[in-house]
Write an enzyme that holds these catalytic residues in place. Sequence first.
Site, PDB file in Angstrom:
ATOM      1  CE  LYS A 227      -3.711  -0.546   2.496  1.00  0.00           C
ATOM      2  NZ  LYS A 227      -4.308  -0.774   3.837  1.00  0.00           N
TER       3      LYS A 227
ATOM      4  NE  ARG B 291      -5.310   3.401   3.691  1.00  0.00           N
ATOM      5  CZ  ARG B 291      -5.345   3.563   2.382  1.00  0.00           C
ATOM      6  NH1 ARG B 291      -4.718   4.593   1.813  1.00  0.00           N
ATOM      7  NH2 ARG B 291      -5.962   2.680   1.623  1.00  0.00           N
TER       8      ARG B 291
ATOM      9  N   GLY C  40      -8.575  -8.051   4.513  1.00  0.00           N
ATOM     10  CA  GLY C  40      -9.309  -8.114   5.778  1.00  0.00           C
ATOM     11  C   GLY C  40      -8.470  -8.409   6.999  1.00  0.00           C
TER      12      GLY C  40
ATOM     13  CG  MET D 285      -3.263  -5.943   8.587  1.00  0.00           C
ATOM     14  SD  MET D 285      -2.175  -6.466   9.901  1.00  0.00           S
ATOM     15  CE  MET D 285      -1.173  -7.643   9.012  1.00  0.00           C
TER      16      MET D 285
ATOM     17  NE  ARG E 245      -5.792  -4.589  -3.199  1.00  0.00           N
ATOM     18  CZ  ARG E 245      -6.290  -4.761  -1.985  1.00  0.00           C
ATOM     19  NH1 ARG E 245      -5.500  -4.865  -0.959  1.00  0.00           N
ATOM     20  NH2 ARG E 245      -7.582  -4.813  -1.799  1.00  0.00           N
TER      21      ARG E 245
ATOM     22  CG  HIS F  73     -13.632 -12.246   4.107  1.00  0.00           C
ATOM     23  ND1 HIS F  73     -13.827 -13.593   4.293  1.00  0.00           N
ATOM     24  CD2 HIS F  73     -12.350 -11.999   4.444  1.00  0.00           C
ATOM     25  CE1 HIS F  73     -12.708 -14.127   4.739  1.00  0.00           C
ATOM     26  NE2 HIS F  73     -11.797 -13.190   4.844  1.00  0.00           N
TER      27      HIS F  73
ATOM     28  NE  ARG G 138       4.363 -44.330 -11.472  1.00  0.00           N
ATOM     29  CZ  ARG G 138       4.025 -43.059 -11.666  1.00  0.00           C
ATOM     30  NH1 ARG G 138       3.110 -42.744 -12.559  1.00  0.00           N
ATOM     31  NH2 ARG G 138       4.586 -42.116 -10.950  1.00  0.00           N
TER      32      ARG G 138
ATOM     33  CB  SER H 207      14.071 -40.601 -16.299  1.00  0.00           C
ATOM     34  OG  SER H 207      12.916 -40.000 -15.763  1.00  0.00           O
TER      35      SER H 207
ATOM     36  N   GLY I 263      13.983 -40.113 -10.918  1.00  0.00           N
ATOM     37  CA  GLY I 263      12.784 -40.546 -10.227  1.00  0.00           C
ATOM     38  C   GLY I 263      12.803 -39.870  -8.875  1.00  0.00           C
TER      39      GLY I 263
ATOM     40  CG  ASN J 139       7.699 -39.687  -6.601  1.00  0.00           C
ATOM     41  OD1 ASN J 139       7.715 -38.462  -6.486  1.00  0.00           O
ATOM     42  ND2 ASN J 139       6.808 -40.320  -7.346  1.00  0.00           N
ATOM     43  CG  ASP J 140      11.905 -44.820  -5.244  1.00  0.00           C
ATOM     44  OD1 ASP J 140      11.750 -45.188  -4.071  1.00  0.00           O
ATOM     45  OD2 ASP J 140      11.329 -45.343  -6.219  1.00  0.00           O
TER      46      ASP J 140
ATOM     47  CB  CYS K 294       9.550 -39.248 -14.592  1.00  0.00           C
ATOM     48  SG  CYS K 294      10.471 -40.524 -13.710  1.00  0.00           S
TER      49      CYS K 294
ATOM     50  CE1 TYR L  80      11.302 -36.756 -19.408  1.00  0.00           C
ATOM     51  CE2 TYR L  80      13.283 -36.742 -20.758  1.00  0.00           C
ATOM     52  CZ  TYR L  80      12.418 -37.390 -19.889  1.00  0.00           C
ATOM     53  OH  TYR L  80      12.679 -38.672 -19.494  1.00  0.00           O
TER      54      TYR L  80
END
Length: 873
Positions: free
Chosen positions: A25, A95, A104, A106, A337, A455, A561, A766, A768, A770-771, A833, A853
């Site tokens: 602001k 303000r 909402g 403050m 804004r 709101h 997979r 690639s 992996g 997750n693992d 991946c 990729y």
Amino acid sequence: VKRVYNFGKGKNDGDASMKSLLGGKGANLAEMCGIGLAVPPGFTITTETCRAFHNNDRTLPEGCWEDTLAALKVVEEEMGQKFGDAANPLLLSVRSGAAVSMPGMMDTVLNLGLSDNVVEGLAAKAGGRFAYDAYRRFLDMFGNVVMGVPHELFEEQLEAMKKEKGVEFDTDLSAEDMKEVAHRYKQVYVDQGTQFPDDPYDQLRASIYAVFDSWESDRAKVYRQVAKLTGLGGTAVNVQTMAFGNMGDTSATGVLFTRNPANGDKHLYGEYLMNAQGEDVVAGIRTPLHIDDMKAEMPQMYDELVRNCDLLERHYKEMQDIEFTIQEGKLFMLQCRTGKRTGMSAVKIAVAMVDEGLITPEEAVLKVDANHLDQLLHPQFEDEAAYKDRVVATGLPASPGASVGQVVFTADDAETMKASGHDVILVRKETSPEDVKGMHSSEGVVTQLGGMTSHAAVVARGWGKTCITGCGDLQIDEGNGSCRFGNTVVNEHDWISINGTTGEVIVGKCPLKQPEMVGDLGRFMHWVDQFRTMGVYTNADTPEDAAMARENGAEGIGLCRTEHMFFATEERIKTVRKMIVAQSKEDRVKALDELLPFQRSDFEGLFTAMDGLPVTIRLLDPPLHEFLPDGDMDEVVEMLARETGGKPADIAETIERLEELNPMLGFRGCRLAITYPEIAEMQARAILEAAVNVSKKGVKVQPDIMVPLIGTSAELKNQESLVRRMAEKVFEEKGTRVDYRVGTMIEIPRAALLADQVAETAEFFSFGTNDLTQMTFGYSRDDIGKFLQVYLDKGILQVDPFQVLDEEGVGQLIKMATEKGRATRPNLKVGLCGEQGGDPASVKFVYAVGLDYVSCSPFRVPIARLAAAQASV
Ligand code: ADP
Ligand code: MG
Ligand code: MG
């Protein structure tokens, strides 16, 4: 350190680039002054001061108050008025405003500087009606925000006075009435065991404290937590000369968006109130008018407003959210804004601004964020005509989209229901900052009260939740756990559907459909692909998923997979189990021979769907016992014996042998295929036969065969030669060859560490993730839930590393392995991946590392395309 920055025509210390120090602001108020717009002068106390205040046991840092008084002097001079001087009083607003806007969160105090003495002077100058109206407003706001006296207690007094005088609106009360109201308001303070401070400087100091305190209030903290806002120093305080919108019929106050935040139309969108101050618009004391009505009511002001909006849009190159006040025919800008908007609106505005010559296509690509796109890819109703007879109410279309869920009446219920896996629609009279967590848990929100800028509307639009506000036909009977839409009673947990684009509430569940990428979205995505340099692949196991991903713009399959194919039908899973419990190699090969045609036809389908694009197929990965049924051991054995024709004793022994303490670190991935080569042989044969078969029909195939879970290059070498032997066999049998590559997942830290060796054999990597995340942190992906929340709460982790790539640790492995791999094999193709392939921040990171990729779920493909494009422009 400089703690106080003036803004105004005379002295203007800040600008829009200083948001983190001055708050959004404050920085924008300075910027608007800088470009010559009429802004009431004032000053901003920095966000760093807020941090110092809290670090210093809630005291202002040394010299700060003196700096504040000096800045106030500058304002007094520019205005030719004096703070606290009855003869010529300067009134202020106080303000809050952090670097990131928090709707909402403050509270603002208006008309500060009035006292019994000063108000008399103001009355003499500007009229009693106005002066006492300002005074009672100040007493109310100051009491409520700074002193913690409930607003309702003041409200009651005002209502009582209106009743006594037999009038409907506050504007109908006379000067004498307002004076009496102010008098009673002061008594409210006393009744609450406190005292209104008559000294304006005490008022100012207390208000500054209150703004800083509000940063640490529960509702502000909850909002920051829900919105994942971290690393903000604090809020700034803006102290500003008042512009009075309550000086009669040539005065007004309003809020607007420069374009429609719901659908992006280029048309001012907002509301205003004549003879009022800002809080009246939001509080709904009188019904605000549509900004269009201003054209007739105050034509000159309207034209000026349009000009200002235009100027601001051209200056910021962004749709603006604006607050203004007109004081006796003079327009003041109080805030601007970047306007929050829906996905639909974001894309439309970005495309329109390119057409208007305001921005380039590159800039347009940066203006739409991943969440916006996510919203647009959210479902719409399949057939809007089909539900018309079940529409039970219509409210304001506050945030577009379609949602279906079970009705709940409290934010807490919404959270609980969501946690147990239910889709809910939150139905409320209105929402407040305390409800944000529950709103976040809901598919959509319906409120009885409130307008397009209430709101509920603002928060829902920010999150892309469907929202209907101002639903006048809604009556909630929370006690009975029910509500009424018109004459239709809807009970708690009943299903409803809501259309945030039209405002319709429908009983029951309406079928949803996926949106298409046409029109503006089509043009936008075309730019996205034009600037994008990194590839976006998809994780897909079926031709249907592959086709959908391709429609979403996927340029290949990064992960198929194969085990998912094993679960596709009852027949297949039975055959897989036969293979698992086989007691001899011959039996196992027999079962595998039965699986071969299934796999081959699946791969034919995938290759055909991805004609001309690479298809990365991972050989069998999970531990074998994942394919066995759950349940009582005896029953399982009996069932398997029946299914496979094996001996119960042998089967029981096999199952026991497969039991593992740490299955994710166990007998899986290439470890299986090295132990039972016939499994990988069957899969390699299925892939290559499929490739040859469809290529004979003219399909262009690019099979990439991927070996999972290697930790040593010897593992990969073993599998690579197996695949190549099988390939030669197939090509000989078929009399045709196809090109193919053999590569590997990099998902064990050791493989990343020795990537240079691995790349001697691997033609592609690639990651992996997750693992790789699991093994780098040593967190079990399946059990992290037991402590993740604690870690997040205590700040030990900032985010779930399985959702957002850990750049510092896992990212380092990715970077190193990519460099090492390419040092051995310069044309090594490298992708990612894991789950994080669809996460915009992770996409940005791997772009910087130089990956070729990312591969993500079919739904996330457009988001990954956008993230990849944004990384490269
Ligand atoms: P929020 O951050 O909640 O929007 P603001 O600080 O913008 O709070 O203040 C809320 C409203 O108070 C504004 O929209 C405006 O109508 C009114 N207001 C704030 N400052 C002034 C001022 N200097 N003169 C007149 N009205 C003001
Ligand atoms: Mg505001
Ligand atoms: Mg893996």
